[in-house]
Design a protein around this motif. Structure first.
Motif, PDB file in Angstrom:
ATOM      1  N   ALA A 194     -16.019  -4.174  11.311  1.00  0.00           N
ATOM      2  CA  ALA A 194     -15.333  -4.755  10.152  1.00  0.00           C
ATOM      3  C   ALA A 194     -13.833  -4.506  10.246  1.00  0.00           C
ATOM      4  CB  ALA A 194     -15.897  -4.168   8.860  1.00  0.00           C
ATOM      5  N   SER A 195     -13.451  -3.319  10.680  1.00  0.00           N
ATOM      6  CA  SER A 195     -12.038  -2.967  10.781  1.00  0.00           C
ATOM      7  C   SER A 195     -11.289  -3.870  11.757  1.00  0.00           C
ATOM      8  CB  SER A 195     -11.874  -1.507  11.204  1.00  0.00           C
ATOM      9  OG  SER A 195     -12.374  -0.636  10.216  1.00  0.00           O
ATOM     10  N   VAL A 196     -11.901  -4.158  12.892  1.00  0.00           N
ATOM     11  CA  VAL A 196     -11.214  -5.014  13.864  1.00  0.00           C
ATOM     12  C   VAL A 196     -11.131  -6.451  13.351  1.00  0.00           C
ATOM     13  CG1 VAL A 196     -13.081  -5.758  15.426  1.00  0.00           C
ATOM     14  CG2 VAL A 196     -10.792  -5.316  16.329  1.00  0.00           C
ATOM     15  N   LEU A 197     -12.163  -6.896  12.645  1.00  0.00           N
ATOM     16  CA  LEU A 197     -12.103  -8.242  12.063  1.00  0.00           C
ATOM     17  C   LEU A 197     -10.980  -8.317  11.033  1.00  0.00           C
ATOM     18  CD1 LEU A 197     -15.908  -9.007  11.622  1.00  0.00           C
ATOM     19  CD2 LEU A 197     -14.357  -9.908  13.391  1.00  0.00           C
ATOM     20  N   ASP A 198     -10.872  -7.294  10.229  1.00  0.00           N
ATOM     21  CA  ASP A 198      -9.801  -7.194   9.235  1.00  0.00           C
ATOM     22  C   ASP A 198      -8.443  -7.181   9.940  1.00  0.00           C
ATOM     23  OD1 ASP A 198      -8.528  -6.797   6.790  1.00  0.00           O
ATOM     24  OD2 ASP A 198      -9.500  -4.888   6.390  1.00  0.00           O
ATOM     25  N   PHE A 199      -8.349  -6.411  10.985  1.00  0.00           N
ATOM     26  CA  PHE A 199      -7.120  -6.234  11.766  1.00  0.00           C
ATOM     27  C   PHE A 199      -6.580  -7.563  12.290  1.00  0.00           C
ATOM     28  CE2 PHE A 199      -5.207  -4.866  15.956  1.00  0.00           C
ATOM     29  CZ  PHE A 199      -4.150  -4.141  15.450  1.00  0.00           C
ATOM     30  N   VAL A 245     -13.829   2.002   1.946  1.00  0.00           N
ATOM     31  CA  VAL A 245     -13.636   1.552   0.566  1.00  0.00           C
ATOM     32  C   VAL A 245     -12.224   0.993   0.385  1.00  0.00           C
ATOM     33  CG1 VAL A 245     -13.560   2.257  -1.857  1.00  0.00           C
ATOM     34  CG2 VAL A 245     -15.404   3.091  -0.367  1.00  0.00           C
ATOM     35  N   VAL A 246     -11.228   1.699   0.907  1.00  0.00           N
ATOM     36  CA  VAL A 246      -9.846   1.223   0.791  1.00  0.00           C
ATOM     37  C   VAL A 246      -9.689  -0.110   1.521  1.00  0.00           C
ATOM     38  CG1 VAL A 246      -7.459   1.689   1.487  1.00  0.00           C
ATOM     39  CG2 VAL A 246      -8.827   3.500   0.423  1.00  0.00           C
ATOM     40  N   GLN A 247     -10.203  -0.186   2.726  1.00  0.00           N
ATOM     41  CA  GLN A 247     -10.058  -1.407   3.514  1.00  0.00           C
ATOM     42  C   GLN A 247     -10.850  -2.560   2.904  1.00  0.00           C
ATOM     43  OE1 GLN A 247      -9.548   1.357   7.408  1.00  0.00           O
ATOM     44  NE2 GLN A 247     -10.673  -0.517   7.773  1.00  0.00           N
ATOM     45  N   LEU A 248     -12.024  -2.282   2.366  1.00  0.00           N
ATOM     46  CA  LEU A 248     -12.805  -3.314   1.688  1.00  0.00           C
ATOM     47  C   LEU A 248     -12.050  -3.818   0.468  1.00  0.00           C
ATOM     48  CD1 LEU A 248     -15.285  -5.024   1.021  1.00  0.00           C
ATOM     49  CD2 LEU A 248     -16.371  -2.947   0.092  1.00  0.00           C
TER      50      LEU A 248
END
Length: 160
Positions: A45-50, A78-81
């Protein structure tokens, strides 16, 4: 051999969102873990967000949290979501998540910063400013009490 967590940390130190293979590089790391591994779901999820794929990232963060994500990654998720929800027009949901996070977090003042952004986008500018002022107040050698009083006048959640 280097641990998976160490290789993920190394990935993030060199990650470049303009690199056309950055997602593929993370996919290779994620594929080393079981499909329902909370840490792997979070990193995916983090890389997709990135790379700006927030809609997909939201589903990944939610899956990671539902799978029982723990440790330092949990508050980060939670913060990134919440940030991704804000970016896709669901700022109220992001604010609710951040309010539920609590004080103990490795994310520190980032919780308040993203909460203020969510509140602003959700149409609560006074509450957003109050949250930001409360986060700033502990860093002020002078005027701390005054700034907290102004934050109280603006309203919003105490201690957010």
């Amino acid at each position: 051999m280097t641990s998976w967590d160490d290789r993920v940390a190394a990935f993030w130190t060199t990650a470049d969102d303009a690199d056309p293979v950055v997602v593929d590089r993370m996919r290779a790391l994620v594929d080393e873990r079981p499909a329902d591994d909370p840490a792997a779901l979070f990193e995916w999820a983090s890389v997709l967000d990135f790379v700006g794929r927030e809609e997909e990232a939201v589903a990944g963060y939610e899956a990671a949290l539902a799978a029982g994500l723990e440790g330092e990654r949990m508050p980060q998720a939670v913060v990134q979501l919440a940030s991704s929800l804000r970016n896709i027009g669901r700022a109220e949901e992001g604010a609710a998540l951040l309010r539920g996070l609590g004080d103990e977090t490795v994310a520190g003042a980032a919780v308040s910063a993203f909460l203020a952004l969510c509140l602003r986008d959700a149409g609560h500018p006074d509450e957003a400013l109050a949250v930001a002022l409360r986060a700033l107040a502990p860093t002020l050698p002078l005027y701390r009490r005054s700034i907290l009083a102004y934050a109280d006048e603006l309203g919003g959640q105490q201690g957010a």
